[in-house]
Design an enzyme around this catalytic site. Structure first.
Site, PDB file in Angstrom:
ATOM      1  N   PHE A   1      11.300 -39.696  51.673  1.00  0.00           N
ATOM      2  CA  PHE A   1      11.990 -40.540  50.699  1.00  0.00           C
ATOM      3  C   PHE A   1      13.067 -41.350  51.411  1.00  0.00           C
ATOM      4  O   PHE A   1      13.939 -40.803  52.068  1.00  0.00           O
ATOM      5  CB  PHE A   1      12.617 -39.690  49.584  1.00  0.00           C
ATOM      6  CG  PHE A   1      13.022 -40.523  48.411  1.00  0.00           C
ATOM      7  CD1 PHE A   1      12.089 -40.931  47.476  1.00  0.00           C
ATOM      8  CD2 PHE A   1      14.335 -40.946  48.267  1.00  0.00           C
ATOM      9  CE1 PHE A   1      12.452 -41.741  46.407  1.00  0.00           C
ATOM     10  CE2 PHE A   1      14.704 -41.758  47.205  1.00  0.00           C
ATOM     11  CZ  PHE A   1      13.769 -42.152  46.273  1.00  0.00           C
ATOM     12  N   VAL A   2      12.963 -42.652  51.294  1.00  0.00           N
ATOM     13  CA  VAL A   2      13.905 -43.530  51.998  1.00  0.00           C
ATOM     14  C   VAL A   2      14.702 -44.376  51.002  1.00  0.00           C
ATOM     15  O   VAL A   2      14.262 -44.622  49.879  1.00  0.00           O
ATOM     16  CB  VAL A   2      13.170 -44.462  52.993  1.00  0.00           C
ATOM     17  CG1 VAL A   2      12.520 -43.655  54.104  1.00  0.00           C
ATOM     18  CG2 VAL A   2      12.137 -45.335  52.284  1.00  0.00           C
TER      19      VAL A   2
ATOM     20  N   ASP B   1      16.272 -47.461  46.188  1.00  0.00           N
ATOM     21  CA  ASP B   1      17.317 -46.626  45.605  1.00  0.00           C
ATOM     22  C   ASP B   1      16.903 -45.176  45.455  1.00  0.00           C
ATOM     23  O   ASP B   1      15.720 -44.826  45.527  1.00  0.00           O
ATOM     24  CB  ASP B   1      17.677 -47.155  44.217  1.00  0.00           C
ATOM     25  CG  ASP B   1      16.559 -46.867  43.198  1.00  0.00           C
ATOM     26  OD1 ASP B   1      15.407 -47.259  43.471  1.00  0.00           O
ATOM     27  OD2 ASP B   1      16.845 -46.223  42.173  1.00  0.00           O
TER      28      ASP B   1
ATOM     29  N   ASP C   1       9.094 -53.703  47.539  1.00  0.00           N
ATOM     30  CA  ASP C   1       9.929 -52.946  48.465  1.00  0.00           C
ATOM     31  C   ASP C   1       9.113 -51.927  49.259  1.00  0.00           C
ATOM     32  O   ASP C   1       9.247 -51.814  50.479  1.00  0.00           O
ATOM     33  CB  ASP C   1      11.097 -52.258  47.732  1.00  0.00           C
ATOM     34  CG  ASP C   1      10.649 -51.409  46.532  1.00  0.00           C
ATOM     35  OD1 ASP C   1       9.434 -51.352  46.225  1.00  0.00           O
ATOM     36  OD2 ASP C   1      11.528 -50.795  45.902  1.00  0.00           O
TER      37      ASP C   1
ATOM     38  N   ASP D   1       3.598 -46.873  47.835  1.00  0.00           N
ATOM     39  CA  ASP D   1       3.566 -45.413  47.971  1.00  0.00           C
ATOM     40  C   ASP D   1       2.172 -44.945  47.530  1.00  0.00           C
ATOM     41  O   ASP D   1       1.230 -44.973  48.312  1.00  0.00           O
ATOM     42  CB  ASP D   1       4.700 -44.881  47.085  1.00  0.00           C
ATOM     43  CG  ASP D   1       4.918 -43.392  47.167  1.00  0.00           C
ATOM     44  OD1 ASP D   1       4.109 -42.701  47.789  1.00  0.00           O
ATOM     45  OD2 ASP D   1       5.897 -42.897  46.598  1.00  0.00           O
TER      46      ASP D   1
ATOM     47  N   GLY E   1      13.734 -53.333  43.342  1.00  0.00           N
ATOM     48  CA  GLY E   1      13.741 -52.923  44.742  1.00  0.00           C
ATOM     49  C   GLY E   1      13.501 -54.026  45.751  1.00  0.00           C
ATOM     50  O   GLY E   1      13.957 -53.945  46.891  1.00  0.00           O
TER      51      GLY E   1
HETATM   52  P1  IMP Z   1       3.691 -46.638  43.924  1.00  0.00           P
HETATM   53  O1  IMP Z   1       3.138 -47.345  45.112  1.00  0.00           O
HETATM   54  O2  IMP Z   1       3.070 -47.080  42.634  1.00  0.00           O
HETATM   55  O3  IMP Z   1       3.680 -45.149  44.087  1.00  0.00           O
HETATM   56  O4  IMP Z   1       5.194 -46.970  43.665  1.00  0.00           O
HETATM   57  C1  IMP Z   1       5.988 -47.677  44.483  1.00  0.00           C
HETATM   58  C2  IMP Z   1       7.370 -47.639  43.874  1.00  0.00           C
HETATM   59  O5  IMP Z   1       7.911 -46.299  43.902  1.00  0.00           O
HETATM   60  C3  IMP Z   1       8.300 -48.476  44.700  1.00  0.00           C
HETATM   61  O6  IMP Z   1       8.341 -49.804  44.240  1.00  0.00           O
HETATM   62  C4  IMP Z   1       9.616 -47.751  44.539  1.00  0.00           C
HETATM   63  O7  IMP Z   1      10.273 -48.196  43.382  1.00  0.00           O
HETATM   64  C5  IMP Z   1       9.231 -46.300  44.364  1.00  0.00           C
HETATM   65  N1  IMP Z   1       9.298 -45.540  45.641  1.00  0.00           N
HETATM   66  C6  IMP Z   1       8.267 -44.979  46.310  1.00  0.00           C
HETATM   67  N2  IMP Z   1       8.679 -44.367  47.428  1.00  0.00           N
HETATM   68  C7  IMP Z   1      10.020 -44.543  47.477  1.00  0.00           C
HETATM   69  C8  IMP Z   1      11.028 -44.155  48.440  1.00  0.00           C
HETATM   70  O8  IMP Z   1      10.801 -43.513  49.469  1.00  0.00           O
HETATM   71  N3  IMP Z   1      12.304 -44.532  48.137  1.00  0.00           N
HETATM   72  C9  IMP Z   1      12.625 -45.263  47.031  1.00  0.00           C
HETATM   73  N4  IMP Z   1      11.719 -45.647  46.120  1.00  0.00           N
HETATM   74  C10 IMP Z   1      10.415 -45.297  46.340  1.00  0.00           C
HETATM   75 MG    MG Z   2       9.457 -50.940  43.077  1.00  0.00          MG
END
Ligand code: IMP
Ligand code: MG
Length: 191
Positions: free
Chosen positions: A164-165, A171, A111, A114, A55
């Protein structure tokens, strides 16, 4: 929605299921600001940018070209805990760094943050390797779903709502990484 092979040419960037959140111009302006900040913060330091595949590829390519310093880049690829045990927050290293980071100033380039589980784990992993410092640069920050509230994000492109973006490297099931802008997927059930 039709499959890629039957889709008409030249309709991906104007897909009606997408709502543009940040245009290519807005993104470029923000990246330039972040680049100036990083250039100032890392002057005189041995800087390595670590891109988290896939990403971060576009953000990394853009941000590295506005950091006016000597630097190196490296990449990691980690599996998403989301496929299985989300509560554990564990990640599996699919591709590790090519070079040691001992005594280097590391900026992890992501990228989007979350829940923060991926980056928290990544910092734990890289933190044991003797880096001089480890900071995070994320293109997008979605603070609402954050589980790891203690995670410090040092550089952020844009803070966005809990939607969700896609685009600019992000992606949906592998698609949309090539969009030059960030968009909200209006109906995620539409492929
Ligand atoms: P987290 O912070 O561990 O939940 O995960 C982050 C990862 O989840 C990012 O690197 C993305 O690969 C994926 N992700 C989270 N939100 C989105 C979104 O809105 N669109 C696309 N991928 C997302
Ligand atoms: Mg990622």
């Amino acid at each position: 929605m039709t499959s890629g092979s039957t889709q008409m040419a030249g309709t991906e960037f104007t897909n009606s299921n997408l709502d543009v959140l940040y245009s290519a111009e807005q993104i470029a302006a923000r990246i330039a600001e972040l680049g100036a900040q990083l250039t100032s913060d890392y002057a005189g330091k041995d800087l390595v940018l670590v891109g988290v595949l896939k990403g971060s590829c576009i953000f990394l390519a853009d941000i590295m070209r506005v950091i006016d310093l000597p630097l190196t880049i490296d990449f990691m690829s980690v599996s998403s805990y989301k496929d299985g045990t989300s509560s554990s927050g564990d990640v599996e290293i699919l591709k590790d760094l090519s070079n040691p980071i001992r005594d280097k100033h590391v900026v992890i380039v992501e990228d989007i943050v979350d829940t923060g589980l991926t980056l928290t784990r990544l910092i734990e992993i890289l933190g044991s390797r003797g880096a001089a410092s480890i900071k995070i640069a994320t293109f997008l920050d979605k603070p609402e779903p954050r589980i790891k509230k203690e995670l410090v994000v040092d550089y952020t492109g844009f803070v966005i709502p809990n939607k969700f973006v896609v685009g600019y490297g992000l992606d949906a099931a592998g698609r949309y990484r090539n969009l030059p802008f960030i968009a909200v997927v209006k109906d995620p059930s539409v492929a």
